[in-house]
Design an enzyme around this catalytic site. Structure first.
Site, short mmCIF file in Angstrom:
data_model
loop_
_atom_site.label_atom_id
_atom_site.label_comp_id
_atom_site.label_asym_id
_atom_site.label_seq_id
_atom_site.Cartn_x
_atom_site.Cartn_y
_atom_site.Cartn_z
CB SER A 20 27.70 2.39 81.40
OG SER A 20 28.71 3.12 81.45
CE1 TYR A 75 29.86 9.40 79.61
CE2 TYR A 75 30.78 7.52 80.94
CZ TYR A 75 29.78 8.50 80.80
OH TYR A 75 29.06 8.94 81.99
CB THR A 97 27.18 10.35 77.62
OG1 THR A 97 26.12 9.35 77.78
CG2 THR A 97 26.96 11.16 78.74
CE LYS A 156 22.34 9.03 80.24
NZ LYS A 156 23.19 9.57 81.09
CG HIS A 182 25.81 12.35 83.69
ND1 HIS A 182 26.22 12.26 82.52
CD2 HIS A 182 26.34 11.42 84.58
CE1 HIS A 182 26.90 11.26 82.39
NE2 HIS A 182 27.06 10.55 83.69
C1 LIG Z 1 26.96 5.82 89.53
C2 LIG Z 1 26.32 6.36 88.38
C3 LIG Z 1 27.24 5.91 87.32
C4 LIG Z 1 26.73 6.25 86.03
N1 LIG Z 1 27.33 6.04 84.88
C5 LIG Z 1 27.12 6.68 83.62
C6 LIG Z 1 27.65 6.13 82.48
O1 LIG Z 1 28.41 5.52 82.58
N2 LIG Z 1 27.14 6.86 81.49
C7 LIG Z 1 26.15 7.74 81.20
O2 LIG Z 1 25.87 8.13 80.57
N3 LIG Z 1 25.40 8.02 82.75
C8 LIG Z 1 25.81 7.57 83.70
N4 LIG Z 1 25.23 7.91 84.86
C9 LIG Z 1 24.13 8.74 84.71
C10 LIG Z 1 22.77 7.96 84.30
O3 LIG Z 1 22.72 7.42 83.32
C11 LIG Z 1 21.50 8.64 84.27
O4 LIG Z 1 21.38 9.97 83.77
C12 LIG Z 1 21.34 9.37 85.93
O5 LIG Z 1 21.81 8.65 86.83
C13 LIG Z 1 19.56 9.63 86.13
O6 LIG Z 1 19.44 10.31 87.35
P1 LIG Z 1 18.89 9.65 88.77
O7 LIG Z 1 20.12 8.92 89.14
O8 LIG Z 1 18.62 10.65 89.71
O9 LIG Z 1 17.81 8.49 88.24
C14 LIG Z 1 25.52 7.38 86.16
C15 LIG Z 1 24.76 7.66 87.14
C16 LIG Z 1 25.27 7.00 88.37
C17 LIG Z 1 24.51 7.31 89.63
#
Ligand SMILES: Cc1cc2nc3c(=O)[nH]c(=O)nc-3n(C[C@H](O)[C@H](O)[C@H](O)COP(=O)(O)O)c2cc1C
Length: 417
Positions: A163, A186, A212, A289, A313
């Site tokens: 990330s 981002y 993203t 994404k 997400h």
């Molecule tokens: C705590 C947390 C932080 C996240 N931070 C980012 C991030 O910094 N950038 C991003 O593109 N997606 C982020 N995501 C989304 C994840 O990349 C992913 O799309 C998502 O967690 C998938 O769903 P799931 O948690 O049900 O497996 C984050 C998800 C969580 C749970």
């Protein structure tokens, strides 16, 4: 109130013994009502007591076993941040319920004594299609954060997407992973910041930049907001909210950059022009994404994007109510194989992964499950989560009669509703 299994069983047996149907069957068999009775659902009789937390990573039977342990270990506000969806969390539930709409159609008499789960993505072969989704600020879940995840990814040989909001720099995480990462971007409102991060990721050997595109506005993370007041710590001690620059102090990729004029870490103004500009700024592959509609998937392929990730997400960017497994078929159909399609959001089981691959996905990313593992036991927790997913995927492929990923084809899955 804890679930009292013995009391519940007694109550159920009392109910059964009062049933005229059972009374006659039992009388015929010459038995009391308790003997020979098998409760219909393991949820009623298996020793499933959520207050009996697993003591070590190896005790876990499935990925869900880690969540209550993580809930104990992770400070409430951080846990709330991780768990939260948006508004009524309809999308959050839909991401899991969506899988129930699809049934697998197993094929028989296929030699599945050896299963090859490997996939090729953007010219690189990986032993499994299970990818570590980018999750920001992983030290808020465990002191070793992204490094623990990288070492676990190395142990299981998984592609890791790092990330933008990582606590640890891309160079260190790459070294711990021992193989190239993908870097999630981002874009912020400032091109120079995005450009500098992309250059840093490229220098660190990243193969792809995953932009993203689904965090374009505000969000009402009610679960987070409800848990913050239950956290006794002073949030401001770590999150210096005086300015975005001070707030980014713990985010390694912002260090050393000129953050003047930075008003947002995400980019609500982003359009396809940004992708064109990005193409000229890097030799890395470009992945988008956060695609959910077939129109955008086709635009991405037309724009020369190398791959897309169908993602909501993890239900953290909107509460549309649409799961990604629901969105996937129309996108696969419209893209017609022009670019690889990855998918995430709600994947917890080997069968979930098999369903997506049958529907045409090239790989699946997971988010929260490995964070549960991280929060529960650090690196061994993440390793076990990934191992469980691999073991389940392997078994599910055998069950449907698919010795390789290529054998997971559309007619092995059927939509029922
Ligand atoms: C705590 C947390 C932080 C996240 N931070 C980012 C991030 O910094 N950038 C991003 O593109 N997606 C982020 N995501 C989304 C994840 O990349 C992913 O799309 C998502 O967690 C998938 O769903 P799931 O948690 O049900 O497996 C984050 C998800 C969580 C749970």
């Amino acid at each position: 109130m804890p679930f009292d299994q013995a009391a519940s069983r007694r109550q159920f047996l009392k109910y059964l013994s009062a049933s005229p149907l059972l009374a006659s069957t039992a009388a015929l068999a010459g038995e009391g009502p308790a003997a020979g009775v098998k409760l219909p659902d393991p949820i009623q009789w298996a020793p499933l007591r959520t207050e009996d937390l697993i003591k070590s990573a190896k005790d876990a039977i499935n990925v869900f076993d880690f969540e209550p342990v993580a809930r104990v270990n992770i400070p409430p506000a951080h846990f709330g941040y991780m768990a939260s969806g948006i508004d009524d969390e309809v999308t959050l539930r839909a991401n899991r319920e969506g899988f129930l709409k699809f049934q697998l159609r197993p094929r028989r008499l296929v030699d599945v004594s050896k299963v090859d789960m490997s996939v090729e993505l953007l010219g690189v072969k990986y032993p499994t299609p299970i990818i570590i989704a980018p999750v920001g600020g992983q030290r808020s879940f465990h002191p070793e954060g992204e490094l623990a995840v990288a070492k676990a990814a190395k142990a299981g040989d998984h592609l890791q997407i790092l990330s933008t909001s990582t606590n640890t720099g891309v160079e260190e995480v790459t070294a711990a992973r021992g193989a190239p990462l993908w870097y999630q971007l981002y874009a912020t409102n400032k091109w120079d910041v995005a450009k500098a991060m992309v250059a840093r990721a490229e220098n660190a050997g990243c193969l792809a930049i995953a932009v993203t595109v689904d965090r374009s506005g505000g969000r009402n993370q009610e679960t987070l907001f409800r848990l913050i007041p239950t956290d006794g710590r002073n949030c401001n001690a770590c999150h210096e909210r005086g300015s975005l620059a001070t707030n980014m102090k713990r985010r390694a990729m912002y260090q050393g950059l000129d953050l003047s004029g930075l008003t947002h870490t995400q980019s609500s103004a982003m359009t396809w022009d940004f992708l064109k500009r990005l193409r000229d700024a890097t030799k890395m592959k470009i992945v988008i994404k956060g695609i959910l509609a077939h129109e955008d998937a086709v635009l991405a392929a037309d724009a020369g994007i190398d791959a897309i990730i169908v993602s909501n997400h993890g239900a953290r960017s909107e509460d549309s109510g649409r799961s990604t497994i629901d969105a996937l078929p129309e996108i696969v159909e419209a893209v017609r194989g022009r670019i690889p399609i990855l998918v995430d959001s709600g994947f917890r089981r080997g069968t979930d992964i098999v369903k997506a691959l049958c529907l045409g996905a090239s790989a699946v990313c997971v988010g929260r499950p490995y964070i549960w593992g991280l929060g529960a036991f650090g690196q061994p927790g993440v390793e076990r989560v990934l191992e469980l997913l691999r073991v389940e995927l392997h078994a599910a492929m055998q069950q449907v009669g698919a010795p390789t990923i290529k054998h997971l084809v559309p007619n092995m899955v059927r939509r029922t509703t």
